[in-house]
Design an enzyme around this catalytic site. Structure first.
Site, short mmCIF file in Angstrom:
data_model
loop_
_atom_site.label_atom_id
_atom_site.label_comp_id
_atom_site.label_asym_id
_atom_site.label_seq_id
_atom_site.Cartn_x
_atom_site.Cartn_y
_atom_site.Cartn_z
N GLU A 272 25.58 25.96 9.57
CA GLU A 272 26.83 25.39 9.04
C GLU A 272 27.15 26.01 7.68
O GLU A 272 26.24 26.22 6.86
CB GLU A 272 26.63 23.88 8.92
CG GLU A 272 27.82 23.11 8.35
CD GLU A 272 27.48 21.61 8.27
OE1 GLU A 272 26.70 21.11 9.11
OE2 GLU A 272 27.98 20.94 7.35
N HIS A 352 28.17 12.36 9.42
CA HIS A 352 28.09 11.45 8.27
C HIS A 352 28.41 12.21 6.99
O HIS A 352 28.62 13.42 7.01
CB HIS A 352 26.69 10.84 8.19
CG HIS A 352 25.60 11.84 7.88
ND1 HIS A 352 24.34 11.48 7.45
CD2 HIS A 352 25.58 13.21 7.94
CE1 HIS A 352 23.61 12.56 7.25
NE2 HIS A 352 24.32 13.61 7.55
N LYS A 375 25.72 14.70 13.54
CA LYS A 375 24.81 14.95 12.43
C LYS A 375 24.79 13.69 11.59
O LYS A 375 25.80 13.32 10.99
CB LYS A 375 25.35 16.14 11.62
CG LYS A 375 24.47 16.59 10.49
CD LYS A 375 24.99 17.87 9.86
CE LYS A 375 25.57 17.60 8.51
NZ LYS A 375 25.70 18.81 7.65
P1 PGA Z 1 28.38 15.91 1.73
O1 PGA Z 1 27.36 16.87 2.47
O2 PGA Z 1 28.57 14.69 2.50
O3 PGA Z 1 27.68 15.72 0.40
O4 PGA Z 1 29.66 16.71 1.55
C1 PGA Z 1 27.22 16.91 3.85
C2 PGA Z 1 27.55 18.27 4.36
O5 PGA Z 1 27.82 19.20 3.60
O6 PGA Z 1 27.58 18.43 5.58
ZN ZN Z 2 28.14 20.66 5.37
#
Ligand code: PGA
Ligand code: ZN
Length: 397
Positions: A272, A352, A375
């Site tokens: 990702e 999430h 995820k």
């Molecule tokens: P975040 O991270 O919720 O802090 O943006 C999760 C992600 O990058 O997938």
């Molecule tokens: Zn991410």
């Protein structure tokens, strides 16, 4: 009809205030949902306002247009009214946190009125019986933990698991095995925001440990467990280079080569945000190189936005999209992104945020919209809330 909407501040898993919404209907339906919150947010995400501000704005502009006016079960209508009440394209007036809490709470109230589980309400009668494979964050750093790996997340990917339930327990076993391996090396087992281990080790070492743990647990359980990464590379990108603590910086070409090399060496199932959130072209180069075998997923790249996804489809930027309802503000917008992806061979990963509550809406969204992956962390309480809900849904469906 919606007869009442209450908004309040509740705690998220980082101890910050977030918005919770209660939606009540005339026929006695009730739904409650809370907004999550990101730390490594994308530059193009819908706007999260301070919780008290979002609540005040939503009470003034959105609540009066919904109460007594709209059916909770009419999700498109609810979400359309939220957009109209806000009046901007990024929810900067009422806050995407207020919008998404109301959108999700309305969906739950709509399901309650029907007496149907939420995934059924969202997916409809002809929903398929596909269940999402949970990707579990087991080691990480980046914006989610200080003094840990450069790469934000190493994710266990139990691609061969015969059921969601077995996949959920497989990820938990990988998480536990990694703790033992870290202890064997005398490395402290701190945790990051999502409950993944956040050890003070380099990325190379983390690759080795996660590879060993996933292989061992795969052997023990008798099905394939791969692993993947969320590089959150936009957070590393400065002045045209990817900045790695304790290593040389990488140019865009070097970053593509590095990710392709790691993908081949470790047979990565998933990567990702390997590149900057505005570099559709570099994403496309990497996807060309390794996209037949590996999911290349855009999170900050797409921010769950169909227009950005359309650009990615035209340029061949990725074969996967991360879906975070609070990045775009409503469930309807999130489902639109999943569906546009599905029509174009782009696999959705419902996700999430690093700041979460015990809300379980994303488990239902992933099942209802037939997303192939979800995820949602591994073993912290606000993560197990979603995983345990998936186990219950699998038992019902
Ligand atoms: P975040 O991270 O919720 O802090 O943006 C999760 C992600 O990058 O997938
Ligand atoms: Zn991410």
């Amino acid at each position: 009809l919606i007869t009442d909407i209450r908004l309040r501040r509740v705690l998220d898993s980082r101890g910050n205030p977030t918005v919770e919404a209660d939606v009540t209907t005339e026929s006695g339906g009730f739904g409650r949902a809370a907004a999550p919150s990101g730390a490594s947010t994308g530059e193009h995400e819908a706007i999260e306002l301070p919780a008290n501000e979002a609540i005040a704005q939503a009470r003034e502009h959105a609540v009066p247009r919904l109460v007594g006016e709209v059916y909770a079960g009419d999700q498109r209508e609810v979400d359309g009214v939220l957009r109209a009440a806000d009046g901007t394209d990024n929810f900067s007036e009422i806050g995407a946190n207020a919008a998404v809490a109301i959108s999700m709470a309305a969906a739950k109230a709509g399901a309650d009125v029907l007496g149907a589980p939420l995934y059924q309400h969202l997916g409809g009668t002809f929903r398929g019986d596909q269940f999402p494979t949970p990707l579990g964050n087991v080691v990480g750093g980046g914006e989610h933990a200080a003094e840990a790996t450069n790469i934000q997340e190493f994710l266990s990917a139990p691609v061969g698991a015969p059921s969601v339930t077995e996949a959920v327990f497989a990820n938990a076993k990988v998480h536990a095995r990694i703790k033992e391996l870290l202890e064997d090396e005398g490395v402290p087992t701190n945790k990051g925001d999502e409950g993944a281990w956040a050890p003070p080790i380099g990325d190379d070492k983390a690759f080795e440990i996660v590879d060993q743990a996933t292989s061992e647990i795969a052997d023990e359980l008798g099905f394939e467990i791969g692993f993947g990464l969320d590089m959150a590379a936009a957070e590393m990108y400065e002045d045209g280079e990817y900045v790695y603590d304790g290593e040389d910086n990488r140019s865009t070409d070097e970053q593509i080569e590095y990710v392709a090399e790691m993908t081949r060496e470790y047979d990565l199932a998933y990567v990702e945000d390997p590149l900057d959130e505005n570099d559709f072209e570099a994403f496309a180069d990497l996807t060309d190189e390794v996209g037949d075998e590996t999911l290349i997923c855009g999170d900050d790249l797409y921010v769950t936005n169909v227009e950005r996804l359309q650009t990615g489809i035209e340029q061949g930027s990725s074969n996967s999209i991360l879906i975070k309802p609070n990045q775009i503000g409503t469930l309807s917008d999130a489902v639109d992104a999943i569906e546009l992806g599905a029509k174009n061979g782009i696999q959705s990963v419902v996700s999430h945020r690093s700041g979460e509550t015990e809300d379980t809406t994303i488990a239902h969204l992933a099942v209802g919209a037939a997303a192939p992956y979800i995820k949602t962390g591994t073993v912290a309480g606000e993560r197990t809330a979603k995983l345990n809900e998936l186990i219950r849904i699998e038992e019902q469906a």
